[in-house]
Design an enzyme around this catalytic site. Structure first.
Site, PDB file in Angstrom:
ATOM      1  N   CYS A  21       9.270  -6.507   5.102  1.00  0.00           N
ATOM      2  CA  CYS A  21       8.722  -5.142   5.059  1.00  0.00           C
ATOM      3  C   CYS A  21       7.589  -5.204   4.057  1.00  0.00           C
ATOM      4  CB  CYS A  21       9.805  -4.159   4.588  1.00  0.00           C
ATOM      5  SG  CYS A  21       9.148  -2.543   4.093  1.00  0.00           S
ATOM      6  N   THR A  22       6.470  -4.561   4.375  1.00  0.00           N
ATOM      7  CA  THR A  22       5.275  -4.743   3.547  1.00  0.00           C
ATOM      8  C   THR A  22       5.364  -4.027   2.191  1.00  0.00           C
ATOM      9  OG1 THR A  22       4.207  -2.916   4.722  1.00  0.00           O
ATOM     10  CG2 THR A  22       3.767  -5.151   5.514  1.00  0.00           C
ATOM     11  N   HIS A  23       6.347  -3.162   2.020  1.00  0.00           N
ATOM     12  CA  HIS A  23       6.550  -2.567   0.692  1.00  0.00           C
ATOM     13  C   HIS A  23       7.163  -3.591  -0.288  1.00  0.00           C
ATOM     14  CE1 HIS A  23       5.999   1.285   2.785  1.00  0.00           C
ATOM     15  NE2 HIS A  23       5.963   1.900   1.621  1.00  0.00           N
TER      16      HIS A  23
ATOM     17  N   CYS B 176       2.689  -3.063   8.880  1.00  0.00           N
ATOM     18  CA  CYS B 176       4.033  -2.482   8.797  1.00  0.00           C
ATOM     19  C   CYS B 176       4.899  -3.194   9.838  1.00  0.00           C
ATOM     20  CB  CYS B 176       3.941  -0.990   9.104  1.00  0.00           C
ATOM     21  SG  CYS B 176       5.525  -0.148   9.194  1.00  0.00           S
TER      22      CYS B 176
ATOM     23  N   ASP C 176      -0.010   1.620   7.644  1.00  0.00           N
ATOM     24  CA  ASP C 176       1.414   1.437   7.331  1.00  0.00           C
ATOM     25  C   ASP C 176       2.056   2.830   7.254  1.00  0.00           C
ATOM     26  OD1 ASP C 176       3.820   0.149   6.341  1.00  0.00           O
ATOM     27  OD2 ASP C 176       3.285   0.843   4.340  1.00  0.00           O
ATOM     28  N   SER C 177       3.388   2.824   7.161  1.00  0.00           N
ATOM     29  CA  SER C 177       4.102   4.082   6.970  1.00  0.00           C
ATOM     30  C   SER C 177       3.800   4.707   5.613  1.00  0.00           C
ATOM     31  CB  SER C 177       5.608   3.827   7.055  1.00  0.00           C
ATOM     32  OG  SER C 177       5.980   2.964   5.995  1.00  0.00           O
TER      33      SER C 177
ATOM     34  N   THR D 204       7.885  -2.501  10.737  1.00  0.00           N
ATOM     35  CA  THR D 204       8.635  -1.523  11.536  1.00  0.00           C
ATOM     36  C   THR D 204       7.758  -0.974  12.667  1.00  0.00           C
ATOM     37  OG1 THR D 204       9.764  -0.951   9.475  1.00  0.00           O
ATOM     38  CG2 THR D 204      10.079   0.538  11.333  1.00  0.00           C
TER      39      THR D 204
ATOM     40  N   TYR E  80       9.624   4.955   7.691  1.00  0.00           N
ATOM     41  CA  TYR E  80       9.753   4.837   9.152  1.00  0.00           C
ATOM     42  C   TYR E  80      11.054   4.117   9.530  1.00  0.00           C
ATOM     43  CZ  TYR E  80       4.777   5.908  10.296  1.00  0.00           C
ATOM     44  OH  TYR E  80       3.552   6.492  10.485  1.00  0.00           O
ATOM     45  N   GLY E  81      11.487   3.223   8.630  1.00  0.00           N
ATOM     46  CA  GLY E  81      12.536   2.258   8.982  1.00  0.00           C
ATOM     47  C   GLY E  81      13.909   2.838   9.244  1.00  0.00           C
TER      48      GLY E  81
HETATM   49  N1  DGL Z   1       6.293  -1.009   5.200  1.00  0.00           N
HETATM   50  C1  DGL Z   1       7.042  -0.911   6.370  1.00  0.00           C
HETATM   51  C2  DGL Z   1       7.454  -2.224   6.991  1.00  0.00           C
HETATM   52  O1  DGL Z   1       6.771  -3.199   6.827  1.00  0.00           O
HETATM   53  C3  DGL Z   1       7.967   0.202   6.666  1.00  0.00           C
HETATM   54  C4  DGL Z   1       8.743   0.829   5.611  1.00  0.00           C
HETATM   55  C5  DGL Z   1       9.336   2.119   6.087  1.00  0.00           C
HETATM   56  O2  DGL Z   1       8.574   3.065   6.211  1.00  0.00           O
HETATM   57  O3  DGL Z   1      10.546   2.155   6.303  1.00  0.00           O
HETATM   58  O4  DGL Z   1       8.441  -2.292   7.689  1.00  0.00           O
END
Ligand code: DGL
Length: 258
Positions: A186-188, A75, A12-13, A77, A44-45
């Protein structure tokens, strides 16, 4: 039967993909995992697509060098930016990419209101547009880019006043009349599921793609004869481009997020 005990590579990011790693471990505790978070380059987004693609390729290459038998892009993204290109590049290595769990959210209530929360990159690219088209006659779907949540989670903040007031502002249009279902794209975001639910007065059913991604990974391992030996407990190695983030990742692996 032959078993393959090479590790499953998950990335992931940053620390968000730990929400997917949790599901993988719970479904397949016998597998060995290497998790790589690129917190140095998170989020990353908000980056141009080409930059996300390059970063994703660099991490995938790193995991392949460490003999991973499959890659799980934890992730949304990075999946948007690179899943197809990665599959073409690493033929013979299953590449599983998470995507927003729109289907169960739409099925939750016929003709319901569904809100998809994700990064700007995920929401604006064709991959998600196509997914949304598939369900647009079955529900009233709206989307909201959520810059800021990733930063809270990267700081290890998953509850508290600062987060609550940020979410109050972010979700202000939806608070008077909460949607039937919310998709955490988003996985966060699963790490702040309770805070999101609270902001919406616990009136919305909340969905994420972690469990579906773990099940798809198990399916691909089985299909390709890559399952690890069933009679042992696997190992988990956590790496991060900011090594000080490894402790937060380990904590997120165990914290209660339901
Ligand atoms: N966790 C990521 C996702 O699922 C990306 C979050 C990011 O880095 O912007 O999109």
């Amino acid at each position: 039967m032959e078993y393959d005990n090479r590790p499953v590579g998950v990335f992931d990011s940053g620390v968000g993909g730990i929400s997917v790693l949790r599901e993988l471990i719970s479904l397949m505790p016998n597998e060995n995992y290497i998790y790589y978070g690129d917190s140095l380059n998170a989020p990353y987004g908000v980056r141009p697509l080409e930059e996300v693609r390059k970063l994703t390729f660099a991490t995938a290459g790193y995991l392949i060098e460490r003999h991973c038998k499959c890659l799980v892009i934890a992730c949304n993204t990075a999946t948007t930016a690179a899943v197809r290109a990665l599959r073409a590049r690493y033929e013979g290595v299953p590449v599983i990419g998470i995507e927003p769990a729109l289907k169960p959210a739409v099925l939750h209530k016929p003709d319901g209101r569904v809100l998809v929360l994700a990064t700007a990159v995920t929401l604006k690219e064709d991959k998600f547009r196509r997914l949304m088209c598939r369900y647009e006659n079955d529900a009233r779907i709206s989307t909201l880019a959520c810059p800021g949540i990733v930063e809270f989670v990267e700081r290890g903040i998953i509850e508290g006043d600062e987060l609550d007031s940020y979410l109050g502002r972010l979700l202000s249009d939806y608070i008077p009349n909460p949607p039937d279902a919310v998709v955490l794209g988003c996985t966060h975001y699963p790490f702040v599921r309770s805070a999101i639910s609270k902001a919406l007065s616990h009136k919305s059913e909340i969905f994420d793609g972690g469990n579906g991604t773990a099940r798809e990974t198990r399916h691909q391992l089985t299909l390709n004869g890559l399952c690890g030996s069933p009679d042992k407990t696997g190992s988990v190695t956590i790496l991060n481009s900011r090594p000080e983030m490894v402790d937060i990742s380990k904590w997120l692996l165990t914290v209660d997020i339901k």
